[in-house]
Design a protein around this motif. Structure first.
Motif, mmCIF file in Angstrom:
data_model
loop_
_atom_site.group_PDB
_atom_site.id
_atom_site.type_symbol
_atom_site.label_atom_id
_atom_site.label_comp_id
_atom_site.label_asym_id
_atom_site.label_seq_id
_atom_site.Cartn_x
_atom_site.Cartn_y
_atom_site.Cartn_z
ATOM 1 N N ALA A 126 -9.990 3.451 -2.632
ATOM 2 C CA ALA A 126 -11.052 2.501 -2.297
ATOM 3 C C ALA A 126 -11.158 1.769 -1.118
ATOM 4 N N ALA A 127 -10.064 1.492 -0.587
ATOM 5 C CA ALA A 127 -10.043 0.827 0.860
ATOM 6 C C ALA A 127 -10.941 1.643 1.773
ATOM 7 N N LYS A 128 -10.828 3.059 1.600
ATOM 8 C CA LYS A 128 -11.427 3.777 2.729
ATOM 9 C C LYS A 128 -12.823 4.261 2.457
ATOM 10 N N TYR A 129 -13.310 4.236 1.309
ATOM 11 C CA TYR A 129 -14.573 4.790 0.742
ATOM 12 C C TYR A 129 -15.472 3.742 0.165
ATOM 13 N N LEU A 130 -14.630 2.591 -0.506
ATOM 14 C CA LEU A 130 -15.582 1.739 -1.018
ATOM 15 C C LEU A 130 -15.460 0.427 -0.197
ATOM 16 N N GLY A 131 -14.709 0.378 0.968
ATOM 17 C CA GLY A 131 -14.903 -1.054 1.775
ATOM 18 C C GLY A 131 -13.883 -2.203 1.479
ATOM 19 N N GLU A 132 -13.104 -1.783 0.538
ATOM 20 C CA GLU A 132 -12.205 -2.748 -0.056
ATOM 21 C C GLU A 132 -10.939 -2.836 0.988
ATOM 22 N N LYS A 133 -10.542 -4.064 1.209
ATOM 23 C CA LYS A 133 -9.585 -4.549 2.176
ATOM 24 C C LYS A 133 -8.201 -4.290 1.448
ATOM 25 N N ILE A 134 -7.360 -3.751 2.396
ATOM 26 C CA ILE A 134 -6.018 -3.868 2.396
ATOM 27 C C ILE A 134 -5.363 -4.717 2.496
ATOM 28 N N THR A 135 -5.126 -5.911 1.545
ATOM 29 C CA THR A 135 -4.628 -7.250 2.045
ATOM 30 C C THR A 135 -2.998 -7.223 2.149
ATOM 31 N N PRO A 136 -2.285 -8.078 2.556
ATOM 32 C CA PRO A 136 -0.722 -8.080 2.801
ATOM 33 C C PRO A 136 -0.346 -7.832 1.639
ATOM 34 N N ALA A 137 -0.650 -8.242 0.340
ATOM 35 C CA ALA A 137 -0.120 -8.244 -1.021
ATOM 36 C C ALA A 137 -0.330 -6.946 -1.541
ATOM 37 N N LYS A 138 -1.520 -6.491 -1.247
ATOM 38 C CA LYS A 138 -1.916 -4.978 -1.775
ATOM 39 C C LYS A 138 -0.809 -4.043 -0.900
ATOM 40 N N LEU A 139 -0.589 -4.250 0.615
ATOM 41 C CA LEU A 139 -0.010 -3.178 1.160
ATOM 42 C C LEU A 139 1.508 -3.059 0.505
ATOM 43 N N THR A 140 1.837 -4.473 0.378
ATOM 44 C CA THR A 140 3.337 -4.688 -0.388
ATOM 45 C C THR A 140 3.232 -3.971 -1.621
ATOM 46 N N GLY A 141 2.591 -4.338 -2.382
ATOM 47 C CA GLY A 141 2.500 -3.289 -3.642
ATOM 48 C C GLY A 141 2.562 -1.866 -3.515
ATOM 49 N N LEU A 142 1.643 -1.398 -2.594
ATOM 50 C CA LEU A 142 1.672 0.098 -2.578
ATOM 51 C C LEU A 142 3.090 0.622 -1.993
#
Length: 311
Positions: A126-142
């Motif tokens: 979604a970050a790549k193709y839908l333009g959703e940003k990977i926030t610090p929280a999302k990166l941590t979760g990943l």
């Protein structure tokens, strides 16, 4: 097409007026999906994994097409067929061929946890193709979720697990990646189609792919249509596939993606519970630690989005 969209809006408005009905529906769907993992595992006692998938989704497709016919929805526009075929291959053919083959070597409970790592992959795509940003929280979760996957796989490697088990686990993770791609593709190409119609035809095209694979790989292998195996086919085909997936598409139009993602975490929990109660599967330290990390990772990656402004 306009009439079909109006029918969708009418159904959605009815659900929206009764929030308790929405959450009760989500609970029932996740229970059915969790229970379906046990039936998928048990079905391997009667037939090959691809054969079961062919029966299951043939029943599911016929059920949905019958509902579409009764609703007088007709055939999708030709311009949508290409996208429906691609979605069917990604979401039905690839996911369930890989999952069913992996289930030959992996416990049902662990398999459900691995497949429902899907939100982690969906976030990346979604970050790549839908333009959703990977926030610090999302990166941590990943990162936490990926650590959970490595804990499950790595633990099996260190305790000398059979190589077939590790291969099975890897196939189920690939299925989760394919499902994540399918979610993004649906948002890009098919979001505006009537939910019931898109669900029916993607499943139909995906089923054709499964049948072709079955004929090439499992032709002539033992097949037992016992009372139990017929029940497994009908339950997973009609309820877990046709009805649940269609209702879930409607649910996605009512609640935000954050809530929907968190709701899917109930599926592996119910999958582990039913596997323990019905199949007698045990919870190893690796499964417990890895599952906990995956669930924590998805929650961390998604919940923080509530604080960001909606576009």
């Amino acid at each position: 097409m306009e009439k079909l969209v109006n029918k969708d809006k009418t159904f959605l408005s009815l659900l929206t007026k009764h929030k308790w009905a929405v959450w009760l529906t989500i609970l029932l769907i996740t229970i059915i999906w969790g229970y379906a993992w046990v039936l998928m595992k048990l079905s391997l006692n009667y037939m090959g994994p691809f054969t079961f998938s062919a029966f299951r989704f043939a029943v599911g497709s016929l059920t949905l097409l019958l509902i579409v016919w009764i609703s007088k929805m007709g055939v999708p526009p030709r311009a949508m067929w290409k996208h429906l075929i691609i979605l069917g291959v990604l979401q039905t053919s690839v996911v369930f061929l890989l999952v069913m083959y992996g289930l030959r070597f992996v416990d049902a409970g662990k398999s459900s946890v691995l497949l429902y790592s899907m939100p982690l992959w969906s976030s990346l795509f979604a970050a790549k193709y839908l333009g959703e940003k990977i926030t610090p929280a999302k990166l941590t979760g990943l990162l936490i979720g990926m650590l959970g996957l490595l804990t499950i796989l790595g633990w099996d490697i260190w305790i000398g697990q059979n190589v077939n088990v590790i291969i099975g686990e890897s196939l189920i993770i690939l299925a989760a990646i394919s499902w994540g791609i399918a979610n993004v593709y649906y948002r890009l190409k098919l979001q505006d189609m009537p939910k019931l119609q898109s669900s029916a035809y993607q499943m139909l095209f995906g089923t054709i792919g499964i049948i072709v694979a079955t004929l090439f790989i499992e032709w002539g292998q033992p097949l037992s249509l016992h009372v139990n195996s017929i029940y497994y086919i009908l339950f997973t085909g009609v309820f877990a596939s046709a009805l649940c997936f269609t209702v879930w598409f409607y649910i996605l139009s009512i609640i935000d993606m954050v809530t929907a993602t968190l709701a899917t975490l109930l599926v592996p929990i119910f999958g582990l519970l039913f596997s323990r109660l019905i199949l007698g599967e045990t919870f190893t330290l690796g499964i417990t630690m890895g599952s906990t990390l995956i669930i924590i990772g998805i929650i961390v990656a998604q919940v923080k989005k509530r604080n960001s402004p909606r576009r």
